[in-house]
Structure formats: structure tokens, C-alpha cells
Design an enzyme around this catalytic site. Structure first.
Site, PDB file in Angstrom:
ATOM      1  N   ASP A  50       0.869  -1.165   0.000  1.00 50.28           N
ATOM      2  CA  ASP A  50       0.000   0.000   0.000  1.00 50.28           C
ATOM      3  C   ASP A  50       0.915   1.226   0.000  1.00 50.28           C
ATOM      4  O   ASP A  50       2.122   1.144   0.262  1.00 50.28           O
ATOM      5  CB  ASP A  50      -0.955  -0.009   1.198  1.00 50.28           C
TER       6      ASP A  50
HETATM    7  C1  NOJ Z   1      -4.018   3.900   0.116  1.00 53.55           C
HETATM    8  C2  NOJ Z   1      -5.180   2.974   0.356  1.00 53.55           C
HETATM    9  O1  NOJ Z   1      -5.046   2.353   1.609  1.00 53.55           O
HETATM   10  C3  NOJ Z   1      -5.338   1.926  -0.705  1.00 53.55           C
HETATM   11  O2  NOJ Z   1      -6.516   1.222  -0.471  1.00 53.55           O
HETATM   12  C4  NOJ Z   1      -5.326   2.539  -2.064  1.00 53.55           C
HETATM   13  O3  NOJ Z   1      -5.512   1.551  -3.042  1.00 53.55           O
HETATM   14  C5  NOJ Z   1      -3.996   3.265  -2.258  1.00 53.55           C
HETATM   15  N1  NOJ Z   1      -3.878   4.304  -1.255  1.00 53.55           N
HETATM   16  C6  NOJ Z   1      -3.866   3.847  -3.641  1.00 53.55           C
HETATM   17  O4  NOJ Z   1      -4.699   4.899  -3.817  1.00 53.55           O
END
Ligand code: NOJ
Length: 743
Positions: free
Chosen positions: A292
């Protein structure tokens, strides 16, 4: 014999050809996957820097879904330092970046484009928690299918969905993105979403790669506070949190995203036990793992590594193939190899996993395969897609209360529409709404006006947040003139989703106070709730005549709600998550354990609060209809079963009301005595059935050994002989039961 000089070579050619034909199956058998060969030959040409480039994912400046730490990504593409991009979409935008990759880089490896297409790309469907309330796997799959088709038509290859994190804590803002509190329902929904996103197969121009997230246990942060520590027993993890990820992997999800939290003291992005031992070895996952957003870097802040270089090494060893936005692999992995802290073999393995999917997408044959303006124009936000969104939206609505049959409304009624969310558009598409455009939404007021033949007035009354009561007076005046009051209140879209935990989960601001004033008029007050999480609203429940849980329904909100409010559609949604009476009851969930001192109203020394009941406001699985349903006693095909023998349970459901309607008949199981304590009920099946007034249908559920299985005392997974209670009903608290024995 003049032709002999032709006949001989012809015979030779025939022989060669037949040998070839004969050998082909052998070759195929020897090398079943031609992609593998192509990956290997490409890998052999790549420098270490180019390999690391494939393991690097950056956001563009198109949108931001986290802290922006990097600009100038085009230079990274040109240098082969970045193999994938996210927050980049539309044919026009992605085509230009792809052009740089395939024309200006040494090896011309195409880019892969990802985006958070969570509940629609441009045609926005209900938030995932809302869709989960439909208990309609076909509808959920279709919603993901359309989202994928639109995304793929807009140049995208990859969505960061589905989020399959089970959560029992409505304070956590991201409950809106998941399927709620139940593991079994979560598994079915995870499968449906993966099927929907990936369609008939990776490489089709109406499909995108799915990304199961957030691995793992992200839905259980302590106190519901975003990004907080997760601490749970392995038994609890495997039993309640792991299965939806496993189901999504089994359904063929191509990629997995790590989570921000630590698990058993090790952040997920550096957790080899999670990413390699469980994900790859136990679950057999073959795709690639992406972190993430900057979660690799955050391992320094977690305090498990001293610097980012070490963080990269920990992630690589753990099994992370791609670094999202952290730039750690890009900056440090080369040095780590030189220092002997990372091996080229590990890197090769990650690059292989990534390239395989680029080949499967067909990008090497045609890097612009997903760049077709005509398709984009035809598919994105089409009338057909909007119709589908309206249908899924109607299915997602849950009728929480309907005293005196206040609903459905007569189309001739004079209606006072009141509330900060009634004429709102921007919030209706909810959080994580991709490329959705709030302005293109149908508001509740618009929806009502299209259908209502009586007089419709509107006033906001108050804001969602804040303490201004200046609008109350006008709201009351309008309400006095109307036959019925429809109040649209709840949360703003940004009050749920990432980084939107709430410690208080009642209605914000003075909205409830406004309803109190309106209810005092003695007219029917129909509350339409728009929110991204279960709310604690016991007072509202007392005051409102009817309550319609509308979540964030997306682009077609107003039309879908008008269908419901005026009875053109009979609501059939059921809650995928418990609504507590108070935040003090949280975490609250239906499948709790009995404990040694279960609640007894006549004994002080039992498990209860002294200032509040244990019972929730609305239980899991709950939802009303404009008609009523009656259940027969569940009937097993016999009372004693051999282990492994299927248990067949039939139940007759009758529509005892005056309208046709759909009911979700739910089956729960309780293992009365186990080698470890078992929940008082667990969902193990459901059927959604349509019944005309007076009609009865018998449905059959089949329970297999796996449905009775759990992690036994020695942590092996399996069932145990003994007595089981089987419960069937219209929600988790209102069931009829029967007992069976497994010998
Ligand atoms: C952070 C989020 O936790 C995740 O779910 C998301 O896909 C990513 N950012 C990318 O935007």
C-alpha cells in the site's frame, strides 16, 4: 520417372511436417505456458536497474490518494525506472505515457496503469458496504463487471479492489469499502467482485486485474482508529479475517496489496509469514504483491528497521514485488544487491510475476490495446450502465423502520423534503468514487420531483456538521404544509473511507435535533440516511416514522430512492453490519461467543452493561420489506449424519403480506460443544427469493463438512462430531431452529 526429383523433396517435406505435427503436443506438454518463455527471454536482457523499475509504481499528478512525495514521473518512465503508474486514466492520458514507455525506453516494456476503481469508474454504484446489503451476488458481480469495462475502456489495466477486510468496528471509516462484519458473506462477495473485475479473463479489453486488499487484518485496528496496530490471536485471524482474502485468491485475483498495519508485531509490508508462508505457500497465490501507499517507508516509523534501505530489504525478503509510491526499491535495492543484502534471484522472481501479467494483458502485442477512444466514448457512463447502477442501488437499500406503513408514499402526497443531503449531489457518489462526477448524480430531491404528483417543497434545515439552527424554522413551516416529511440526513462522503475514523458514530451536527422538531408536528417523518458506516441512532429510531438506509448509492441515487419511496420497488436489502445502540457497545457483531456467563436479565453477574442493553439497535442480516414473510420450522432430511455427509435443511417461506417482495432467507449454524469455544451463530448460507402475495416457496440449504469446520484446539481445520443447532430466519436475531447430530 521424370518427376522423381519433385516427389522426393515433397516426401521429405511431408515427413518433416508430420514430425512437426506429431511433436507439437510434446512441445506443448514440455512448455505449457508460452508466457513463461517470453518472460525469461525478456528478463535475460534486463539490467538490474530496469528490473527494479518494473518493481516500482508511482502515482501521476492526476489525482492523489495519499501524500504526494514525487514529481517528474515521466523522466522515471523514460529511464525505465518505473513500470507501472496509478491515478492515471482516460485513453488520452495513458496513451501518451505508454508512448514514452514503448518508444523512448531501451527495452520498450509497456506500462501498466492502475486506479482505485472501487465502486465504479465513472458510473458510480453504491459504496461496497451498500452493495453488500443487497446480498445479491449477481448484482455485485455485475457492478464490478461494469466498473471494469468502463475502467478498461478508459485506458486502465488494474483496479485496487476488492477490499475484503472484515470489520467489526463501525468507527473505522473504511468499513464503507468492504462487505461488512461477516466472514462467510465476505467470502462470497470477494469472489463475486473478483469475477466481476476480471471478467472472462485477463487480457480482455473489458476486464482489469483485481487487487485484493489489504493483506492482512487491516479491518481490525485497535479502537477503530485508522492505521492503528492490529493484535489478534492466530486462531481469530484464520477463522474470521483470513478467509475472504483466501476466497479472492481462489477466485483468481491477479494481485494482492499489503496493509498499513502491523500483524503480530511485524508490519504487513515486511511480514514474511503473511506474504510468503500464508499467501503464497498456503493459499497458492501466483500473482504479484504490491505494497500500500508508502507502507514500505512507514516501516521505519513503525520502528522495525532503522532506515528505508533496510525497509526495502525486509519487504523483498517478505515477498513484496512492487513498491507503491515509496521509491525505496528504486533508490536502494541496487545497493542492497551490492551489499549482499538482497539477491538478484529474489528480484528476478518478483519481476517475473509482474511481467507475466503484462504479457497476459496482451500489452506486448499491443501496448495501446486499452487505448481506444471510440470504445471509451461508447462504454463509459453509458445509459445502459446507469440503468444497471439504478438497479443495484435499489437492491442496496435497507428499510430499517416502517411504522404504520408510512412507506411507500402515495404519489399524490404533498411532500416537504428537508435536510442537508436532499439536494446534494457531490456527496452521493460517496468516497473512493473513481472518476465519478458528483454533478452528474441524480439528487434525492430530483428523484422525488420526477415521480411525485403532489406539491414538493425543499429546505435544507441545517448542515451535516456544525451547530447552525437558523434553517429549522423554515423547515418546520414547510413541514406543516405537507402530508409527509422526507428528511435526508447522515454523513458527508469524506466522513468515511480512508483516514476517516470517527470516535462518535451518531448523526453529526444538529441533524437529530432537527428531526426531533419535525417529529413533534405529529406528521409522518421518513428519514433517508446517507452514510458510510453503521450509525448509533437510537433516538432517531424512536422519533422517525420510517427509516431508509441509503448508504451512498452513487450516480443514480435519486431515481433509485424514488423507486423505493413510492413503492415502485420493494426494498429487500439486509444489513451486512450490526448497527449498535451506542458506540460504547463497539466492537459489536452477531457471531459472538456464548462466554461462561451469557446475558441473563435476572442476574447481575452476567455479561452485560449496567447502563445499556447488550442488544444492537439493528442486528446483522436485518431489513424490512413492504410485505411480510413467515418462516416454517427448518426441516433436516434426517437428524443424525455421518461426518462429511451433506446435511439438507429445507424451510418454507411465505409472503404473508399484500405486495410481491424479495426475502433473504439466512441460515446460521451453532456447534454446541467444540474443543474450542464456538460462536452462538454463524452464517453459512442464504437464498434470495421473490414471492408474490400469499405465495410460499420451499428452499433447501446444503451444509457440507467445511461449513461445520473450524480451527480446532490443535489448530487443524476440520469439523468435530456432536450436536449442531441450525437456525433459519430473516435476520440473525430472528430465527427458528432445529438440532442435528453429527456422529
Ligand atoms: C491507500 C489505500 O489504503 C489503498 O486502499 C489505495 O488503493 C492506495 N492508497 C492507492 O490509492
Amino acid at each position: 520417372m521424370r518427376h522423381i526429383k519433385f516427389i522426393v523433396p515433397a516426401l521429405v517435406l511431408l515427413l518433416v511436417l508430420s514430425a512437426f505435427v506429431w511433436q507439437r503436443p510434446k512441445q506443448i506438454q514440455y512448455n505449457p505456458d508460452p508466457i513463461e518463455k517470453r518472460v525469461d527471454s525478456l528478463l535475460a536482457l534486463m539490467t538490474l536497474e530496469e528490473k527494479i523499475g518494473q518493481m516500482t509504481l508511482y502515482t501521476t499528478d492526476w489525482g492523489s490518494t495519499g501524500p504526494t512525495i514525487r514529481e517528474g514521473y515521466t523522466e522515471d518512465i523514460r529511464k525505465g525506472r518505473c513500470g507501472a503508474l496509478f491515478n492515471s486514466h482516460t485513453v488520452q492520458f495513458t496513451r501518451e505515457l505508454q508512448r514514452i514507455a514503448v518508444e523512448e525506453t531501451r527495452l520498450k516494456i509497456p506500462l501498466m496503469f492502475g486506479y482505485d476503481v472501487i465502486h465504479g469508474y465513472k458510473t458510480i454504484f453504491p459504496i461496497p458496504l451498500g452493495e453488500a446489503a443487497s446480498w445479491d451476488m449477481e448484482a455485485i458481480e455485475k457492478s464490478a463487471r461494469i466498473a471494469a469495462a468502463e475502467a478498461a475502456a478508459a485506458g486502465l489495466h488494474w483496479t485496487f479492489a476488492p477490499m475484503v477486510d472484515v470489520s467489526r468496528d463501525p468507527r473505522w471509516g473504511r468499513v464503507m469499502e468492504g462487505a461488512g462484519e461477516d466472514t462467510w458473506l465476505g467470502c462470497r462477495i470477494a469472489e463475486a467482485r473478483v469475477r466481476g473485475f476480471q471478467g472472462k479473463g485477463i487480457g480482455n479489453t473489458d476486464a482489469v486485474l483485481a487487487c485484493v486488499k489489504h493483506f492482512a487484518a487491516y479491518g481490525a485496528p485497535i479502537g477503530g482508529r485508522e492505521y492503528n496496530t492490529v493484535d489478534m490471536s492466530e486462531r481469530y485471524f484464520r477463522e474470521y479475517y483470513l478467509p475472504p482474502y483466501a476466497a479472492a485468491v481462489k477466485a483468481g485475483a491477479a494481485t494482492v496489496m499489503t496493509s498499513f498495519n502491523d500483524y503480530d508485531g511485524v508490519p504487513a509490508s515486511g511480514n514474511r509469514y503473511l506474504l510468503t508462508d500464508i499467501l503464497r505457500k498456503e493459499l497458492g497465490f501466483r500473482g504479484f504483491v504490491v505494497t500500500d501507499y508508502t507502507s514500505m517507508n512507514e516501516m521505519v516509523t513503525h520502528g522495525v528497521v532503522v532506515n528505508e534501505k533496510e525497509a526495502g530489504e525486509l519487504s523483498l525478503h517478505a515477498g513484496v514485488d512492487m513498491d507503491m509510491q515509496g521509491a525505496i526499491y528504486q533508490r536502494f535495492l541496487g545497493q542492497s544487491v551490492k551489499d549482499g543484502k538482497a539477491s538478484v534471484a529474489e528480484i528476478d522472481e518478483s519481476v517475473r510475476r509482474i511481467l507475466r501479467l503484462k504479457f497476459a494483458l496482451g500489452l506486448f502485442e499491443n501496448p495501446y490495446k486499452f487505448c481506444d477512444e471510440a470504445r471509451e466514448k461508447r462504454v463509459v457512463f453509458s445509459a445502459e450502465n446507469r440503468d444497471a447502477a439504478r438497479d443495484v442501488a435499489r437492491k442496496s437499500v435497507v428499510l430499517l423502520k416502517n411504522d404504520k406503513n408510512a412507506l411507500p408514499l402515495a404519489k399524490s402526497a404533498n411532500i416537504a423534503v428537508i435536510g442537508p443531503l436532499a439536494d446534494n449531489k457531490a456527496d452521493l457518489i460517496g468516497n473512493w468514487s473513481g472518476a465519478g462526477d458528483g454533478n452528474a448524480c441524480v439528487s434525492l430531491l430530483e428523484g422525488i420531483k420526477k415521480v411525485c404528483l403532489g406539491e414538493v417543497t425543499f429546505t435544507e434545515g441545517c448542515e451535516v456538521e456544525g451547530t447552525t439552527r437558523g434553517g429549522f424554522l423554515r423547515a418546520i413551516e414547510n413541514a406543516k404544509k405537507a402530508d409527509v416529511i422526507v428528511v435526508a440526513i447522515g454523513e458527508k462522503a469524506m466522513m468515511s473511507g480512508e483516514a476517516a475514523a470517527r470516535a462518535e458514530i451518531g448523526l453529526p451536527g444538529v441533524q437529530e435535533e432537527m428531526v426531533k422538531g419535525l417529529a413533534a408536528l405529529g406528521k409522518p417523518v421518513v428519514v433517508v440516511l446517507m452514510n458510510g458506516r453503521p450509525l448509533a441512532i437510537p433516538d432517531l429510531d424512536k422519533r422517525a416514522t420510517a427509516i431508509v438506509e441509503a448508504w451512498w448509492l452513487g450516480t443514480e441515487t435519486g431515481n433509485a430512492l424514488a423507486d423505493i419511496l413510492f413503492g415502485d420497488y420493494n426494498p429487500s436489502g439486509k444489513l451486512p453490519m450490526t448497527f449498535p445502540q451506542s458506540v460504547g457497545q463497539v466492537p459489536i457483531f452477531y457471531n459472538e461467543k456464548n462466554t461462561g456467563r451469557p446475558f441473563d436479565p435476572n442476574s447481575k453477574w452476567t455479561g452485560k452493561y449496567i447502563d445499556m442493553p447488550n442488544a444492537p439497535l439493528y442486528p446483522f442480516g436485518y431489513g424490512l420489506s413492504y410485505t411480510t414473510f413467515e418462516y416454517s420450522d427448518p426441516k433436516p432430511n434426517k437428524t443424525a449424519f455421518k461426518k462429511g455427509e451433506p446435511i439438507r435443511i429445507s424451510v418454507t417461506v411465505r409472503n404473508s403480506g399484500k405486495r410481491a417482495g424479495e426475502e433473504v432467507a439466512q441460515l446460521y449454524v451453532r456447534d454446541l460443544v467444540g474443543s474450542v469455544t464456538r460462536p452462538v451463530r454463524e452464517l453459512k448460507g442464504f437464498r434470495k427469493i421473490m414471492l408474490n402475495p400469499g405465495e410460499a416457496k420451499t428452499v433447501e440449504f446444503i451444509l457440507n463438512d467445511e461449513d461445520l469446520s473450524f480451527y480446532r484446539r490443535d489448530m487443524s481445520f476440520g469439523s468435530e462430531p456432536g450436536d449442531f443447532e441450525i437456525m433459519v430466519g430473516g435476520n440473525s436475531m430472528d430465527t427458528k431452529k432445529v438440532r442435528v447430530t453429527v456422529l
